[in-house]
Write an enzyme that holds these catalytic residues in place. Structure first.
Site, PDB file in Angstrom:
ATOM      1  N   ASP A 348     -35.170  -6.861  46.318  1.00 13.76           N
ATOM      2  CA  ASP A 348     -35.997  -7.359  45.227  1.00 13.76           C
ATOM      3  C   ASP A 348     -35.141  -8.237  44.348  1.00 13.76           C
ATOM      4  O   ASP A 348     -33.923  -8.123  44.356  1.00 13.76           O
ATOM      5  CB  ASP A 348     -36.458  -6.182  44.349  1.00 13.76           C
ATOM      6  CG  ASP A 348     -37.647  -5.483  44.927  1.00 13.76           C
ATOM      7  OD1 ASP A 348     -38.407  -6.130  45.652  1.00 13.76           O
ATOM      8  OD2 ASP A 348     -37.799  -4.277  44.657  1.00 13.76           O
ATOM      9  N   ASP A 653     -39.311  -0.590  44.174  1.00 17.09           N
ATOM     10  CA  ASP A 653     -39.468   0.230  42.976  1.00 17.09           C
ATOM     11  C   ASP A 653     -40.935   0.557  42.724  1.00 17.09           C
ATOM     12  O   ASP A 653     -41.271   1.506  42.059  1.00 17.09           O
ATOM     13  CB  ASP A 653     -38.860  -0.466  41.747  1.00 17.09           C
ATOM     14  CG  ASP A 653     -39.343  -1.894  41.603  1.00 17.09           C
ATOM     15  OD1 ASP A 653     -40.149  -2.332  42.445  1.00 17.09           O
ATOM     16  OD2 ASP A 653     -38.927  -2.565  40.655  1.00 17.09           O
ATOM     17  N   ASP A 657     -44.513  -0.075  47.405  1.00 20.30           N
ATOM     18  CA  ASP A 657     -43.403  -0.334  48.322  1.00 20.30           C
ATOM     19  C   ASP A 657     -43.185   0.814  49.297  1.00 20.30           C
ATOM     20  O   ASP A 657     -42.318   0.725  50.155  1.00 20.30           O
ATOM     21  CB  ASP A 657     -42.106  -0.556  47.534  1.00 20.30           C
ATOM     22  CG  ASP A 657     -42.080  -1.912  46.852  1.00 20.30           C
ATOM     23  OD1 ASP A 657     -42.731  -2.838  47.365  1.00 20.30           O
ATOM     24  OD2 ASP A 657     -41.426  -2.041  45.803  1.00 20.30           O
TER      25      ASP A 657
END
Ligand SMILES: Nc1ncnc2c1ncn2[C@@H]1O[C@H](COP(=O)(O)OP(=O)(O)OP(=O)(O)O)[C@@H](O)[C@H]1O
Ligand SMILES: [Ca+2]
Length: 944
Positions: A348, A653, A657
């Protein structure tokens, strides 16, 4: 039934297990249920709920702790080691006291290692189950440890939360939960009044709600089944399984040796004493044969590398502890090993590569561009109000202060926090007043989702049927939904084509600076016929009036550039996957050093989806940035890269996901992320920092390295001991090493060697190599070279000492040489030289990749030093005073000690010499296949 509460535990449990709505209605719905449980659905457990009443509550309904198996006590570890049959065989026989000491040492050390390991993992389990929940008590929202949640508590659920106990839905918007199912069919389920039952362990994927707790701890549906599952599965990591096999294989070789030695000894005895068959069962003979048997069993004990699995366990638990210091909480042991093999990381951007300390850096508000946040006096009153209302109402974030040290903390979405910060700091507006104000009758909220990339809130005006929607989100997405914009005077102006182009230009300029452009808009509308807003599926997000664009800055973490460089050196690819737009992503990626070369590729997720397979395969190796990605894109990427034989690590997070985290080889969740993500991940990066990921890889690699170090040490010691004993037996020397000596050697080679070498801290060189190939041979060519060289050297030396003792040292003079007591002196010399060879070779084994500096970082390997000194001291005692303990040694003269030390230290010289000899790249041991392989091949050949 009990005195205090109007409903029994059994009824409550049955309610959630059967999910029986009729039953709930019979009780009178949630409101009545709350009454029966002495609680209030708005204010939660009340003030008058004194401590004794809390107690009464948990006495009646249980407490929210997960039932677990009792820890094994130290004594039972000792017993399980002693149960080892061979140990028993050694003990039942009358033996000199030395053997008991040896057995005692092994038992204690192995038990201690096992006990320590179990405690470590237990500690980890506790850490990983440390989840908090938000409850309403006395009308205030509190964050408490999930284990303190009580039946009757009103809990608040937001996106990403874990549901801590079985509960019943009270009210909320769009609550969607992810219910991990025992049957493996995980599902996203919408929950509302018609489906009010929420089971513990589920994760909130979307929406918000409050719910009342009806069952906790072992009474919950998922826990009653989970305990069973947990008790059943003893999971081994792949490396553990491989080492078990190696261990067994080496053990088999040992058994063959032992049988051979046993037969040789027996035959020799029979021949030499020319015993007739009738005398074989004579007590004397029987005693001798029994002695041979014990000796052979000792050989098996020596040969079996019990230390190997112990070494791995020690190394694993040591690494896990060290990783925790580096802010990596390992939830799944296997992940450590896989981290060593990881070739690609899908990372990310927000929070991982950047600090996530977001601020508004630039703004375009009502027709004017500002290079920094304008002073409120620069803005029209109406514009300011609408801007402030939109920010305050259309958000679930909070700016609070830490009650302990008074530092500011921001709770909730970081983008929202940045906006609130702007309100408070720059505009001096209290967002709480707006939220509590009379204008704010919030009737509906469409929470942020990475797919929609925007969020909206709908409020009702006092005027009948009049509503206002506030929308904010990714600038170019929301711009599409706007048809007007506010000008400086606060008037709504129709947006022309050139206006739109101008806005796009501003968005692009902000993006190229690495800012997240966020667009704020609103619209007033009318809704006829007292329509119930709870039923509204799609937000009325069209024909919006644009108010402003905020350029949000999220600085890159300072040490991320170095960490990325480390990954590059370690041949670990990093691909940045972000929800931001392409230009922002490229700008940040370039600054961080991910996106540099001309052949690097950056594209939007949509493009990736549109590619055909061939195009994709051609592009994937060069891919560095995926922008405008959703969690499902991440999942797709995991799949693509897995197909290309990558070992994929993925960060996440968000509750959405979970699939990507589960699919990847290593799921890395963020400490600040949602519980849902953490629950599905293998490692939690507590500080969210990308550099911690690089450290996790380092520790993972160090596990393989340490196991190999030990393997090299252990195999050398084993091979020398076995061959020496074998030669002794077939020659006239019989037992060059006695059973008790062999056991001491076994302790050094197994448990002590494992403790010394498996806890070595990783060297930075590990991150200069390619990732570990998961099924690479555990014994590399370099190790093989060292093992063979050392074995040949040590054997030659020891055999010379064994057979040439008198030629070397002359006939001992009984009068001058005080140490000369028995003829066993030459055996002691062999024993001592052997141990010294191992002690020095232990240094060699610290570095198994031809590095010359074998004492590098030795000051950090405290266990190595302790073990080494311990061995040395014990060895001196055993040699000089061993006969007191029945250890069958005699003291040595100074000359002999000197010789032992010189011969031992020569292993170092040999080690250095071996380091310059090159070896082929491909591991030789991979050529050696199991017999099955050859049988199969033979079959294939003969068939075709
Ligand atoms: N709270 C919010 N309200 C409205 N829009 C938001 C909010 N947070 C983010 N956005 C917009 O949605 C876009 C995508 O956000 P998303 O959460 O998918 O990615 P991210 O978390 O910002 O990036 P990354 O995937 O790197 O963590 C952002 O670029 C931003 O424009
Ligand atoms: Ca052994």
């Amino acid at each position: 039934m009990n005195l205090n509460f109007g409903i029994s535990k059994e009824v409550l449990v049955a309610l959630n297990t059967t999910k029986n709505i009729a039953k709930l209605q019979e009780i009178g719905g949630v409101q009545a249920l709350a009454g029966l449980l002495n609680t209030n659905i708005r204010t939660g457990l009340g003030l008058n709920e004194k401590i004794s009443e809390y107690k009464q509550r948990s006495l009646t309904y249980g407490s929210n702790t997960r039932p677990r198996a009792k820890p094994k006590r130290f004594l039972s570890h000792v017993l399980s080691v002693l149960r080892d049959d061979m140990m028993i065989v050694l003990m039942v026989r009358y033996e000199p006291i030395g053997i008991y000491i040896a057995v005692f040492c092994v038992t204690i050390i192995v038990s201690a290692a096992n006990w320590h390991k179990e405690r470590q993992f237990r500690f980890l389990n506790e850490l990983k189950e440390d989840v908090t929940s938000k409850v309403i008590r006395n009308g205030e929202t509190e964050r408490i440890s999930s284990s303190h949640v009580q039946v009757g508590d009103i809990i608040r659920l937001d996106q990403g939360d874990m549901i801590p106990a079985d509960c019943v839905f009270i009210e909320g918007f769009h609550l969607t939960i992810f219910e991990p199912n025992m049957t493996g069919t995980d599902a996203f389920i919408q929950k509302d009044y018609s489906q009010p039952f929420l089971s513990s362990g589920s994760q909130v994927v979307d929406g918000t709600a409050t719910a009342i707790v009806t069952a906790v701890g072992r009474n919950t549906q998922s826990n009653s089944t989970r305990v069973l599952i947990e008790q059943e599965k003893v999971k081994f990591t792949p490396l553990q399984i491989r080492l078990e096999k190696v261990s067994r294989d080496i053990g088999k070789i040992g058994i063959v040796f032992a049988i051979f030695i046993f037969i040789t000894l027996c035959l020799k005895y029979i021949f030499i004493n020319s015993i007739s068959p009738s005398e074989v069962f004579h007590t004397d003979t029987f005693g001798v044969i029994f002695r041979y048997l014990t000796f052979s069993i000792t050989i098996v004990v020596v040969a079996i590398p019990e230390g190997l699995p112990v070494a791995l366990s020690i190394s694993l638990s040591h690494s896990i502890k060290a990783m925790l210091k580096d802010n990596n909480l390992v939830r799944n042991l296997e992940a450590c090993e896989k981290m060593a093999c990881t070739t690609l990381i899908l990372s990310d951007k927000t929070g991982v590569l950047t600090t996530s300390k977001m601020t508004v850096a630039e703004a375009w508000i009502a027709g004017t561009k500002y290079d920094q946040i304008p002073h409120p006096s620069q803005l029209d009153h109406d514009v300011l109000n609408i801007l402030a209302d939109g920010i305050a109402i259309n958000s679930k974030a909070h700016l609070g202060v830490n009650t302990i040290d008074g530092t500011p903390v921001s709770i909730g979405n970081k983008v929202d926090c940045a906006l609130l910060q702007m309100l408070v700091k720059n505009f001096e507006i209290d967002y709480n007043r707006i939220r509590a104000g009379s204008d704010c009758d919030l009737v509906q909220m469409f929470t942020f989702s990475p797919e929609r990339k925007r969020m909206s809130a709908v409020v009702r005006w006092d005027v009948e049927n009049q509503y206002r929607i506030y929308t904010k989100g990714a600038a170019e997405v929301v711009l599409e939904l706007c048809n007007r914009y506010m000008n400086h005077q606060g008037e709504a102006i129709t947006m022309q084509q050139q206006d739109r182009q101008l806005m796009m230009l501003h968005i692009n300029i902000m993006s190229r600076k690495g800012l997240k452009p966020l667009l704020l808009a609103f619209n007033d509308f009318e809704l006829q016929g007292n329509n119930n807003f709870y039923d509204l599926e799609h937000p009325p997000e069209d024909e919006l009036i644009m108010v402003g664009i905020m350029g949000i800055k999220d600085p890159i973490r300072p040490d991320v550039i170095e960490a990325l460089q480390k990954c590059k050196n370690a041949s670990m690819n990093v691909v940045m996957v972000t929800g931001d737009n392409l230009q922002t992503a490229v700008s940040v990626g370039t600054d961080a050093g991910i996106y540099l070369d001309t052949d690097h590729v950056a594209l939007e997720a949509q493009q990736l989806r549109d590619y055909n397979e061939q195009q994709r395969e051609e592009m994937l190796p060069r891919l560095k940035i995926v922008a405008r990605a959703t969690p499902s894109d991440k999942q797709l990427l995991v799949e693509y890269y897995k197909k290309l034989k990558h070992i994929v690590g993925v960060t996440g997070d968000d509750a959405r996901d979970v699939h990507a985290l589960k699919d990847a080889h290593v799921g890395l969740s963020m400490g600040s992320g949602t519980d849902a993500a953490k629950e599905s991940s293998d490692i939690v990066i507590l500080d969210d920092d990308f550099s911690s990921i690089a450290k996790a890889a380092l520790w993972g690699r160090s596990i393989f390295e340490n196991v190999r170090k030990f393997l090299q040490f252990q195999i050398t010691a084993n091979a020398v001991a076995l061959i020496l004993t074998f030669v002794g037996c077939v020659s006239d020397k019989e037992f060059p090493l006695t059973a008790s000596q062999l056991l001491w050697i076994n302790i050094i080679a197994d448990v002590l060697g494992a403790s010394a070498l498996a806890t070595e801290p990783p060297s930075d060189d590990l991150m200069k190599r390619r990732p570990q190939f998961a099924y690479a041979s555990l014994i590399t060519n370099t190790m093989l070279k060292n093992i063979i060289a050392q074995t040949v050297y040590q054997l030659t030396l020891l055999l010379c000492l064994l057979f040439g003792h008198e030629q070397l040292f002359g006939q001992p003079d009984p009068e001058n040489d005080w140490s000369y007591k028995k003829h066993k002196n030459d055996f002691t010399l062999v024993f001592n030289s052997f141990v010294f060879c191992q002690l020095f070779n232990m240094f060699n084994c610290r570095r198994i990749n031809n590095e010359f500096n074998i004492v590098q970082n030795i000051h950090k390997s405290y266990l190595f030093i302790i073990v080494w000194i311990f061995c040395l001291v014990v060895q001196v005692v055993l040699v000089e005073a061993g006969w007191l303990l029945g250890f069958e040694t005699t003291g040595l003269s100074f000359l002999e000690w000197f010789v032992c030390i010189v011969f031992g230290s020569l292993t170092l010289t040999l080690g250095f010499a071996m380091r310059v000899i090159p070896v082929p790249k491909r591991d030789l041991l991979t050529y050696i296949k199991s017999p099955k392989f050859y049988i199969e091949r033979f079959k294939r050949r003969s068939n075709g």
